[in-house]
Design an enzyme around this catalytic site. Structure first.
Site, short mmCIF file in Angstrom:
data_model
loop_
_atom_site.label_atom_id
_atom_site.label_comp_id
_atom_site.label_asym_id
_atom_site.label_seq_id
_atom_site.Cartn_x
_atom_site.Cartn_y
_atom_site.Cartn_z
N HIS A 131 8.20 -9.82 4.25
CA HIS A 131 7.42 -9.29 3.13
C HIS A 131 8.25 -8.42 2.19
O HIS A 131 7.80 -8.08 1.10
CB HIS A 131 6.22 -8.51 3.65
CG HIS A 131 5.18 -9.39 4.27
ND1 HIS A 131 4.02 -9.75 3.62
CD2 HIS A 131 5.14 -10.01 5.47
CE1 HIS A 131 3.32 -10.55 4.40
NE2 HIS A 131 3.97 -10.72 5.54
N ASP A 151 10.73 -4.14 -4.97
CA ASP A 151 9.49 -4.46 -4.26
C ASP A 151 9.55 -5.92 -3.85
O ASP A 151 9.91 -6.77 -4.68
CB ASP A 151 8.30 -4.23 -5.20
CG ASP A 151 7.10 -3.72 -4.45
OD1 ASP A 151 6.95 -4.07 -3.27
OD2 ASP A 151 6.30 -2.96 -5.04
C1 GDG Z 1 4.68 -5.22 1.59
C2 GDG Z 1 5.83 -5.30 0.60
C3 GDG Z 1 4.59 -7.03 -0.68
C4 GDG Z 1 -2.97 0.38 -2.34
N1 GDG Z 1 -3.52 1.57 -2.55
C5 GDG Z 1 -4.83 1.44 -2.29
C6 GDG Z 1 -5.08 0.14 -1.91
N2 GDG Z 1 -3.91 -0.50 -1.93
C7 GDG Z 1 -3.70 -1.90 -1.60
C8 GDG Z 1 -3.47 -2.71 -2.85
C9 GDG Z 1 -2.60 -3.84 -2.33
C10 GDG Z 1 -1.83 -3.19 -1.19
O1 GDG Z 1 -2.54 -2.05 -0.80
C11 GDG Z 1 -0.44 -2.75 -1.59
O2 GDG Z 1 0.28 -3.85 -2.04
P1 GDG Z 1 1.81 -4.03 -1.77
O3 GDG Z 1 2.22 -5.28 -2.46
O4 GDG Z 1 2.57 -2.81 -2.11
O5 GDG Z 1 1.81 -4.32 -0.19
P2 GDG Z 1 2.41 -3.62 1.14
O6 GDG Z 1 1.66 -4.20 2.28
O7 GDG Z 1 2.39 -2.17 1.03
O8 GDG Z 1 3.93 -4.07 1.17
C12 GDG Z 1 5.34 -5.72 -0.77
C13 GDG Z 1 3.51 -6.95 0.39
O9 GDG Z 1 4.02 -6.49 1.66
C14 GDG Z 1 2.85 -8.31 0.60
O10 GDG Z 1 3.76 -9.22 1.08
O11 GDG Z 1 3.97 -7.29 -1.91
O12 GDG Z 1 6.42 -5.86 -1.65
O13 GDG Z 1 6.47 -4.04 0.52
O14 GDG Z 1 -3.38 -4.87 -1.83
O15 GDG Z 1 -4.69 -3.12 -3.36
N3 GDG Z 1 -6.29 -0.32 -1.59
C15 GDG Z 1 -7.32 0.57 -1.65
N4 GDG Z 1 -7.13 1.87 -1.98
C16 GDG Z 1 -5.93 2.34 -2.31
O16 GDG Z 1 -5.77 3.52 -2.61
N5 GDG Z 1 -8.54 0.14 -1.36
#
Ligand code: GDG
Length: 739
Positions: free
Chosen positions: A175, A384
């Site tokens: 990821h 990212d």
């Molecule tokens: C890895 C990789 C890759 C965030 N804050 C809140 C909230 N979120 C949700 C968002 C989104 C997810 O969390 C964050 O997305 P990311 O893409 O940063 O995902 P991660 O799991 O942290 O990271 C990244 C990912 O895996 C998928 O392969 O994209 O690059 O590092 O869905 O909506 N949701 C809520 N409140 C929040 O305050 N409800």
């Protein structure tokens, strides 16, 4: 697309739920994050759609540290998932997860090498934790399972499982970014070898982008030397595919949520607070990869450069608490807070505060309301893997009024090309982008959003997972096609029977890579005594004719096989020598072309460090086995072009490409023609031909259909069979010589 397995088994560091005890019993709460939502949505799909033959509940293996000690095991499972808890002792977990994963792999793979901590105990704990995962999973695995391993916490697990269960189907998905070799090579050699071999235990290795895939393949080549053809890697045991699968979101869920009642209520409240001001919005976990400080500085530059917007726009920056015990995070949080204070101190008025900073997590409804209402989504990570927030933001623009500003360092930038793409360290570019986004015409916004929405609605989280499953199945098919040709016990016994029954036999044996391993320089590849005695024994059998058929020059071959009753064919068929006779030329060719080709090859030796020329009577060879492989491939390409020009005028010349060598010779002879000549009018009842490179293909194609032709190495070939290595082939020869 369909899922063609009986049960999906997920292995990820975290379980999909948090488990707790309440007054009335026990409670499970879904963990946030893209992976859990994706798999949950898949589970629904498996149940509802007839296209899927997956009729068992998904099994999820993850660390048990969220499960209270006295939580009853029968309450762990729910309607979507069965749970396979993996116990990792707290002190090991600290070194494994806190250490190797988050103090080393996370910063290093996100191009923050200065934050990386190299500690031997971290690696030991990493191996231990992956082993604990492996031990739990093998207890529950069944035939027909598809094991899908996720992310940087479990890089060693695919190989560990493969060793215990050679035939099981394993997919691995990373990821986070996979870095370039220049970064990856900072890892100690043993660790990087373990990581690459660990990942290659899978049938398919998936990444978010083509760039990460290419980085991985380059690291495989540099770390292991395995042959790679585009996105296919030939390991000694099997073929592995590597490819890009940009993770999607559940588009309909986000798109559809914008007018849900609770979201509408949230929006009304926010609108009141905004009182007509434009809204710039961002939400991220607290992490140095997210570029939070630079984002604030970019916004500050915007306020400075475009004063007309002062009082009319608010930047709502939500930072979600995460891994707060890491010291860089604490420091960064303080810096963010003081920068927000400084910007607000400088620009605020009685009725306006430019930055609203919130350190908290949002409810789903709040998140959707903010995505929907904001005029600009400012998503500017320094690195990212993908960034799902960018995709969710686009999905929530139901009224087509938002503009996405996206960092070129996010994996999502490869797909969301209609966003305003910026470099997150360039304050001026960010400031200009904010201004253009705020001033963008409605029509342009529509066009950009529509294209991005179509794309992410189409390649959504289901398509992503199903594409991954389909490609894994494809890798399995390719592996099977190869293994059909692989010399197994049954084929060995066929060869032996045919050998025994034949009154007259001939064996064509290539030299380098077939009877000896490759050495740094050709003259160092000397045949060992044991192999020589096998060949001697074969050649002493009056029923046998043994032919050593090689690209080597005649002196070298004569020296290696001195005194043996074998026929020697040198320089790919140019010279031939029967035992006790003199060398004879099989063709008559002029070699005046050499004076034209030699200077060109010399130029390439200068331009490609480590390469060298070998001159033979009838040919010239440019060897690049000791050069840096990717660079040599580039030079090879150029050399081919230069030589093609000469060959156009000297039409009897041809280029032969062998294993890390390019050779120019007359086209009037080749191994195939010489081998066919040796067969003429001889009525052999058993023919065996073995070789390891492209030059041997002429021989495989020229020999009769009943020939047992064997290509050394696992790659496609005109030969009927393959063996994994020259060692396996010599074992087969030894078998025949004993009969
Ligand atoms: C890895 C990789 C890759 C965030 N804050 C809140 C909230 N979120 C949700 C968002 C989104 C997810 O969390 C964050 O997305 P990311 O893409 O940063 O995902 P991660 O799991 O942290 O990271 C990244 C990912 O895996 C998928 O392969 O994209 O690059 O590092 O869905 O909506 N949701 C809520 N409140 C929040 O305050 N409800």
């Amino acid at each position: 697309m369909e899922a063609n397995f009986k049960r999906l088994v997920i292995a990820a560091y975290r379980l999909p739920f948090k488990f707790s005890k309440t007054k009335n019993g026990y409670k499970t709460m879904q963990n946030s994050g893209g992976l859990v939502s994706a798999i949950l949505a898949l589970s629904e799909k498996f149940k509802k759609s007839k296209d899927f033959r997956v009729n068992e509940k998904i099994l999820w293996a993850g660390i048990d540290n969220n499960i209270p000690d006295d939580f009853p095991s029968d309450k762990l499972n729910n309607k979507h998932f069965n749970i396979c808890p993996v116990h990792i002792p707290a002190n090991t977990n600290e070194l494994y997860y806190g250490g190797f994963c988050n103090d080393l792999i996370w910063p290093l793979f996100h191009y923050f090498p200065t934050y990386s901590v190299f500690n031997n105990n971290y690696f030991k704990a990493y191996e231990e934790a992956n082993t604990l995962f492996c031990n739990e999973i093998i207890k529950v695995i069944k035939p027909g399972d598809f094991i899908w391993i996720h992310d940087y916490q479990l890089l060693l697990l695919p190989e560990m499982l493969r060793k215990k269960m050679p035939d099981v189907t394993i997919g691995f998905f990373l990821h986070i970014p996979f870095p370039s070799f220049e970064i990856f090579r900072l890892l100690p050699r043993k660790w990087r070898e373990s990581i690459i071999n660990g990942m290659l235990g899978a049938d398919l290795v998936g990444f978010h982008t083509h760039d990460y895939t290419q980085h991985f393949i380059k690291c495989v080549k540099r770390t292991t030397g395995f042959e790679c053809h585009q996105n296919v890697i030939l390991t000694p045991n099997k073929l592995v595919k590597a490819d890009a699968f940009p993770i999607g979101i559940d588009f309909d869920k986000f798109h559809g949520a914008c007018f849900d009642k609770p979201v509408v209520k949230e929006k009304e409240q926010i609108k009141k607070q905004l009182s007509g001001q434009k809204l710039v919005f961002s939400v991220d976990r607290l992490d140095y990869t997210k570029g939070l400080l630079l984002r604030l500085k970019g916004f500050e530059t915007f306020l400075e450069k475009y004063p007309a917007w002062n009082g009319k726009v608010i930047f709502n920056m939500v930072v979600v608490p995460s891994r707060d015990n890491i010291k860089q995070y604490e420091k960064m949080k303080k810096e963010i807070e003081s920068t927000v204070g400084r910007i607000n101190g400088k620009y605020s008025s009685l009725s306006w505060r430019p930055v609203i900073y919130q350190y908290k997590s949002l409810s789903f409804n709040e998140l959707i309301a903010l995505y929907d209402l904001s005029d600009v989504g400012l998503i500017t990570p320094l690195r990212d893997g993908m960034n799902l927030v960018a995709k969710e933001y686009i999905a929530c623009q139901k009224e087509n009024k938002g503009v996405l500003i996206l960092s070129e360092m996010a994996g999502a930038a490869a797909e969301l090309t209609e966003a305003i793409i910026i470099n997150p360290v360039d304050n001026d570019e960010m400031a200009e982008a904010i201004c253009s986004a705020l001033e963008m015409k409605t029509n342009e916004k529509h066009v950009r959003l529509k294209r991005m929405q179509d794309r992410i609605a189409n390649y959504n989280v289901f398509t992503w997972a199903l594409d991954f499953f389909a490609q894994t199945a494809d890798a399995k098919i390719q592996q099977n096609q190869m293994s059909v040709k692989y010399v197994n016990k049954q084929i060995v016994s066929q060869i032996k029977t045919s050998y025994l029954n034949a009154a007259k036999r001939i064996l064509f044996l290539d030299y380098d890579g077939t009877l000896v391993s490759f050495a740094k320089y050709p003259e160092l590849a000397i045949i060992d005594k044991k192999t020589l005695s096998i060949i001697n024994q074969l050649s002493k059998d009056p029923k046998n004719t043994v032919v050593i058929i090689s690209g080597r020059d005649k002196n070298f071959l004569e020296k290696q096989f001195e005194g043996l009753d074998v026929t020697l064919v040198a320089e790919h068929g140019y010279f031939e020598k029967k035992h006790g006779k003199d060398w004879k030329e099989t063709v008559n060719t002029a070699s005046n072309w050499k004076s034209i080709v030699m200077p060109i090859l010399k130029e390439y030796v200068n331009r490609c460090n480590g390469s060298f020329i070998e001159e033979k009577t009838g040919s010239l060879a440019w060897h690049y086995r000791n050069a840096e492989m990717d660079f040599a491939q580039l030079r090879l390409h150029e050399l081919r072009d230069d030589l093609a020009e000469i060959i156009r005028h000297k039409t009897d010349l041809e280029i032969l490409e062998g294993n890390k060598v390019l050779e120019i010779k007359s086209g009037k002879y080749d191994k195939g023609q010489t081998a066919a000549n040796l067969l003429k009018n001889k009525n052999y009842e058993f023919i065996l031909a073995a070789g390891d490179d492209k030059t041997d293909e002429t021989m495989f194609s020229a020999l009769p259909a009943e020939t047992f032709s064997i290509r050394i190495g696992k790659c496609s070939s005109l030969a009927k069979y393959n063996v994994g290595s020259y060692i396996e082939f010599i074992a087969l020869l030894a078998n025949l010589s004993d009969m």
